[in-house]
Design a protein around this motif. Structure first.
Motif, PDB file in Angstrom:
ATOM      1  N   THR A  52     -35.058   4.974  38.868  1.00 53.34           N
ATOM      2  CA  THR A  52     -36.396   5.104  38.293  1.00 53.34           C
ATOM      3  C   THR A  52     -36.493   4.425  36.934  1.00 53.34           C
ATOM      4  O   THR A  52     -37.578   4.364  36.354  1.00 53.34           O
ATOM      5  N   TYR A  53     -35.378   3.927  36.425  1.00 55.42           N
ATOM      6  CA  TYR A  53     -35.349   3.229  35.148  1.00 55.42           C
ATOM      7  C   TYR A  53     -35.443   1.726  35.376  1.00 55.42           C
ATOM      8  O   TYR A  53     -35.422   1.238  36.515  1.00 55.42           O
ATOM      9  N   ASP A  54     -35.529   1.000  34.277  1.00 57.46           N
ATOM     10  CA  ASP A  54     -35.491  -0.458  34.320  1.00 57.46           C
ATOM     11  C   ASP A  54     -34.182  -0.916  34.969  1.00 57.46           C
ATOM     12  O   ASP A  54     -33.129  -0.293  34.808  1.00 57.46           O
ATOM     13  N   LYS A  55     -34.247  -2.015  35.705  1.00 57.74           N
ATOM     14  CA  LYS A  55     -33.058  -2.512  36.411  1.00 57.74           C
ATOM     15  C   LYS A  55     -31.915  -2.830  35.454  1.00 57.74           C
ATOM     16  O   LYS A  55     -30.743  -2.705  35.815  1.00 57.74           O
ATOM     17  N   ARG A  56     -32.256  -3.239  34.235  1.00 60.61           N
ATOM     18  CA  ARG A  56     -31.213  -3.538  33.261  1.00 60.61           C
ATOM     19  C   ARG A  56     -30.427  -2.291  32.888  1.00 60.61           C
ATOM     20  O   ARG A  56     -29.205  -2.344  32.700  1.00 60.61           O
ATOM     21  N   ILE A  57     -31.103  -1.153  32.807  1.00 61.54           N
ATOM     22  CA  ILE A  57     -30.424   0.108  32.492  1.00 61.54           C
ATOM     23  C   ILE A  57     -29.569   0.555  33.657  1.00 61.54           C
ATOM     24  O   ILE A  57     -28.433   0.997  33.473  1.00 61.54           O
ATOM     25  N   SER A  58     -30.109   0.442  34.864  1.00 65.32           N
ATOM     26  CA  SER A  58     -29.340   0.822  36.056  1.00 65.32           C
ATOM     27  C   SER A  58     -28.057   0.008  36.163  1.00 65.32           C
ATOM     28  O   SER A  58     -26.977   0.541  36.428  1.00 65.32           O
ATOM     29  N   SER A  59     -28.156  -1.303  35.942  1.00 64.95           N
ATOM     30  CA  SER A  59     -26.984  -2.169  36.009  1.00 64.95           C
ATOM     31  C   SER A  59     -25.983  -1.839  34.904  1.00 64.95           C
ATOM     32  O   SER A  59     -24.766  -1.788  35.139  1.00 64.95           O
ATOM     33  N   PHE A  60     -26.483  -1.594  33.693  1.00 68.06           N
ATOM     34  CA  PHE A  60     -25.611  -1.257  32.573  1.00 68.06           C
ATOM     35  C   PHE A  60     -24.861   0.049  32.839  1.00 68.06           C
ATOM     36  O   PHE A  60     -23.652   0.158  32.553  1.00 68.06           O
ATOM     37  N   ALA A  61     -25.562   1.045  33.401  1.00 68.48           N
ATOM     38  CA  ALA A  61     -24.923   2.333  33.696  1.00 68.48           C
ATOM     39  C   ALA A  61     -23.830   2.178  34.748  1.00 68.48           C
ATOM     40  O   ALA A  61     -22.739   2.760  34.624  1.00 68.48           O
ATOM     41  N   GLU A  62     -24.088   1.392  35.786  1.00 74.43           N
ATOM     42  CA  GLU A  62     -23.088   1.200  36.833  1.00 74.43           C
ATOM     43  C   GLU A  62     -21.856   0.471  36.288  1.00 74.43           C
ATOM     44  O   GLU A  62     -20.716   0.818  36.630  1.00 74.43           O
ATOM     45  N   GLN A  63     -22.072  -0.514  35.442  1.00 71.38           N
ATOM     46  CA  GLN A  63     -20.942  -1.237  34.859  1.00 71.38           C
ATOM     47  C   GLN A  63     -20.124  -0.350  33.927  1.00 71.38           C
ATOM     48  O   GLN A  63     -18.887  -0.406  33.926  1.00 71.38           O
ATOM     49  N   LYS A  64     -20.802   0.483  33.146  1.00 69.29           N
ATOM     50  CA  LYS A  64     -20.076   1.383  32.243  1.00 69.29           C
ATOM     51  C   LYS A  64     -19.278   2.408  33.030  1.00 69.29           C
ATOM     52  O   LYS A  64     -18.128   2.719  32.692  1.00 69.29           O
ATOM     53  N   PHE A  65     -19.870   2.970  34.079  1.00 70.70           N
ATOM     54  CA  PHE A  65     -19.143   3.930  34.903  1.00 70.70           C
ATOM     55  C   PHE A  65     -17.922   3.284  35.549  1.00 70.70           C
ATOM     56  O   PHE A  65     -16.869   3.915  35.685  1.00 70.70           O
ATOM     57  N   GLN A  66     -18.059   2.024  35.934  1.00 71.60           N
ATOM     58  CA  GLN A  66     -16.922   1.321  36.525  1.00 71.60           C
ATOM     59  C   GLN A  66     -15.800   1.162  35.505  1.00 71.60           C
ATOM     60  O   GLN A  66     -14.617   1.361  35.827  1.00 71.60           O
ATOM     61  N   ARG A  67     -16.157   0.828  34.258  1.00 73.83           N
ATOM     62  CA  ARG A  67     -15.139   0.714  33.205  1.00 73.83           C
ATOM     63  C   ARG A  67     -14.499   2.055  32.904  1.00 73.83           C
ATOM     64  O   ARG A  67     -13.297   2.129  32.610  1.00 73.83           O
ATOM     65  N   ASP A  68     -15.276   3.127  32.973  1.00 73.86           N
ATOM     66  CA  ASP A  68     -14.755   4.458  32.667  1.00 73.86           C
ATOM     67  C   ASP A  68     -13.966   5.068  33.812  1.00 73.86           C
ATOM     68  O   ASP A  68     -13.356   6.132  33.644  1.00 73.86           O
ATOM     69  N   GLY A  69     -14.000   4.426  34.970  1.00 72.22           N
ATOM     70  CA  GLY A  69     -13.263   4.966  36.108  1.00 72.22           C
ATOM     71  C   GLY A  69     -14.046   5.989  36.913  1.00 72.22           C
ATOM     72  O   GLY A  69     -13.462   6.709  37.734  1.00 72.22           O
ATOM     73  N   ILE A  70     -15.355   6.077  36.691  1.00 71.49           N
ATOM     74  CA  ILE A  70     -16.201   6.975  37.476  1.00 71.49           C
ATOM     75  C   ILE A  70     -16.644   6.235  38.735  1.00 71.49           C
ATOM     76  O   ILE A  70     -17.284   5.184  38.656  1.00 71.49           O
ATOM     77  N   GLU A  71     -16.288   6.767  39.884  1.00 73.99           N
ATOM     78  CA  GLU A  71     -16.608   6.121  41.150  1.00 73.99           C
ATOM     79  C   GLU A  71     -18.060   6.405  41.529  1.00 73.99           C
ATOM     80  O   GLU A  71     -18.507   7.557  41.510  1.00 73.99           O
ATOM     81  N   VAL A  72     -18.814   5.371  41.861  1.00 67.08           N
ATOM     82  CA  VAL A  72     -20.216   5.504  42.248  1.00 67.08           C
ATOM     83  C   VAL A  72     -20.366   5.075  43.699  1.00 67.08           C
ATOM     84  O   VAL A  72     -20.069   3.933  44.044  1.00 67.08           O
ATOM     85  N   LYS A  73     -20.825   6.017  44.537  1.00 68.22           N
ATOM     86  CA  LYS A  73     -21.056   5.729  45.947  1.00 68.22           C
ATOM     87  C   LYS A  73     -22.564   5.719  46.194  1.00 68.22           C
ATOM     88  O   LYS A  73     -23.199   6.772  46.262  1.00 68.22           O
ATOM     89  N   THR A  74     -23.155   4.534  46.269  1.00 66.15           N
ATOM     90  CA  THR A  74     -24.583   4.407  46.532  1.00 66.15           C
ATOM     91  C   THR A  74     -24.823   4.189  48.023  1.00 66.15           C
ATOM     92  O   THR A  74     -23.918   3.787  48.762  1.00 66.15           O
ATOM     93  N   GLY A  75     -26.052   4.442  48.456  1.00 69.20           N
ATOM     94  CA  GLY A  75     -26.372   4.301  49.871  1.00 69.20           C
ATOM     95  C   GLY A  75     -25.680   5.332  50.733  1.00 69.20           C
ATOM     96  O   GLY A  75     -25.482   5.106  51.928  1.00 69.20           O
TER      97      GLY A  75
END
Length: 473
Positions: free
Chosen positions: A168-191
């Motif tokens: 629901t946020y700007d695409k730039r924020i969504s992308s930034f959050a996913e990249q930060k979680f990847q650096r932090d080691g938080i696994e994101v399972k979308t879809g």
């Protein structure tokens, strides 16, 4: 967060300037629409008898919020933690510590330890993302110091049914959050969608493949939206709003079909009236000389009332970058017209209602609605003598009040590591450490009193100096 015990306020006027306020902490278990009263139940444990009481009302404001939406997923209510009530936060904190305590036992295998330290967050919206970020910070900054032998076994997973978290946020924020979680080691399972939860595993279905697999976990936190509370559902059945998810109100926050009953917050949705429903009436009122055509001057005489009564008109002007409302009357080639007939008027406003959107279920909306409604009550006697609202297009005179209009001040998404993303008016997006300090200042300024501001800031200060409290209490 909302407390499990719903609180109600009763205002009793003593006929003078100073009114008396009585306060009871109780839970509303039913709203009796026919008799204009609410049935309340005390939550005090020692009141086994006379726990229920009736409260009559002249005006009723329903601000009871919403409950967690489980989508009838098997095992969610029994095995998941939620982020809706104060008690939920206490249970989550205790359970996180318990997971580390169990993983530290010497008689467990490494696989069992990994399972106990697997934290799953279902829902990649603002609440789920913020919790995942805070949990990661809590683990990395505090708990690993107390449990150093299991620090490499911790795993945090976010499961989201959409294609991206924070969608629901700007695409730039969504992308930034996913990249930060990847650096932090938080696994994101979308879809992915959770189809079942047992005492030891969570069943996840990959929507693109249709495959389902089970994942062992130590703790599951469910954060996938809101649903209507039972007391509100019962009230909706009484007033004939059975085919809805939330209470329907008009633009003045008055519940449709009810007198002197208002609703604000997550439990209600504003039914904004469409321009095209009143287009013929608006045209006839604006056409003062009954010529069958509408001049620009005649249109401008009623345009202020139209903008107030139908806020989607102003949104449409912004989306089309139109400088003046009169530009709506231009022909398809953008040439100015001196007058239009009813069909031309309908054509000019035919796409305006496409800008109508439901308000988000956020505290920002509820706070503005509460302030608006309080101001209306305070001016009720004065406005009856001198209405301050727009022109009534279907009736004579003016509306008593101006309709509620939500003003969006932006939204924040704390991402952990002293970094936050912000989406502010004007298509301004900010991300990083500096935005975290902006979030601190906004969060503190929105507290209800200076006392709570000082308490909140002192908690942040203690966290920076001494770290988070890791006790099980």
């Amino acid at each position: 967060m909302l407390r499990r015990r719903r609180r109600f306020w009763c205002l009793e006027l003593d006929g003078q300037k100073n009114g008396g306020i009585q306060f009871w902490e109780a839970e509303c278990i039913q709203i009796d629409a026919a008799n204009k009263r609410v049935v309340c139940r005390s939550n005090v444990d020692n009141l086994l008898e006379k726990a229920e009481f009736l409260l009559d009302y002249d005006y009723l404001v329903v601000a009871i919020g919403a409950q967690v939406n489980t989508f009838n997923t098997v095992g969610v209510m029994e095995h998941c933690h939620f982020l809706k009530e104060v008690e939920d936060a206490q249970r989550i904190r205790k359970n996180v510590i318990d997971c580390f305590e169990k993983a530290s036992l010497p008689n467990l295998s490494e696989e069992e330890k990994r399972t106990n330290l697997h934290f799953v967050i279902v829902g990649g919206g603002p609440t789920g993302v913020e919790f995942a970020a805070e949990l990661h910070d809590f683990v990395q900054e505090n708990l690993v110091k107390l449990y150093p032998k299991v620090q490499d076994l911790v795993r945090i997973t976010v499961v989201h049914s959409g294609d991206h978290i924070l969608n629901t946020y700007d695409k730039r924020i969504s992308s930034f959050a996913e990249q930060k979680f990847q650096r932090d080691g938080i696994e994101v399972k979308t879809g992915c969608r959770v189809v079942g939860v047992s005492g030891k595993t969570i069943d996840i279905k990959v929507k693109s493949k249709g495959e389902t697999y089970s994942v062992p976990y130590g703790m599951v936190v469910w954060s996938t939206g809101t649903a209507t509370r039972p007391v509100v559902r019962d009230y909706m059945e009484q007033i004939g709003q059975t085919n809805r998810h939330t209470l329907a109100t008009d633009e003045w926050l008055r519940v449709e079909g009810c007198d002197n009953v208002y609703a604000v917050g997550d439990c209600a949705t504003i039914n904004q009236r469409k321009v095209m429903e009143d287009i013929a009436t608006i045209f006839s009122i604006a056409d003062k000389d009954n010529s069958g055509t509408l001049t620009v001057k005649e249109f401008q005489d009623v345009v202020d009332d139209i903008l107030v009564r139908y806020p989607q008109v102003n949104l449409y002007l912004r989306s089309k970058h139109l400088h003046s409302v009169a530009d709506l009357l231009n022909d398809p080639q953008k040439n100015e017209r001196k007058e239009v007939d009813i069909e031309g008027f309908k054509s000019a406003l035919s796409h305006v209602d496409s800008q109508m959107k439901s308000l988000p279920a956020t505290a920002q909306v509820a706070a503005q609605q509460g302030s608006y409604l309080a101001a209306c009550f305070n001016r009720m006697e004065e406005s009856q003598l001198k209405p301050e609202g727009p022109l009534r297009f279907r009736e004579s005179g003016h509306h008593q009040f101006r309709p509620f209009q939500y003003k969006h001040f932006g939204q924040f998404a704390p991402l952990g590591g002293e970094q936050t993303a912000a989406e502010l008016p004007g298509d301004w997006v900010s991300m990083g450490h500096s935005t975290q300090w902006l979030w601190y200042s906004v969060y503190a300024s929105k507290q209800v009193s200076w006392r709570t501001r000082v308490l909140v800031v002192s908690d942040w200060t203690r966290k920076f100096i001494f770290g988070r409290d890791s006790s099980r209490i």
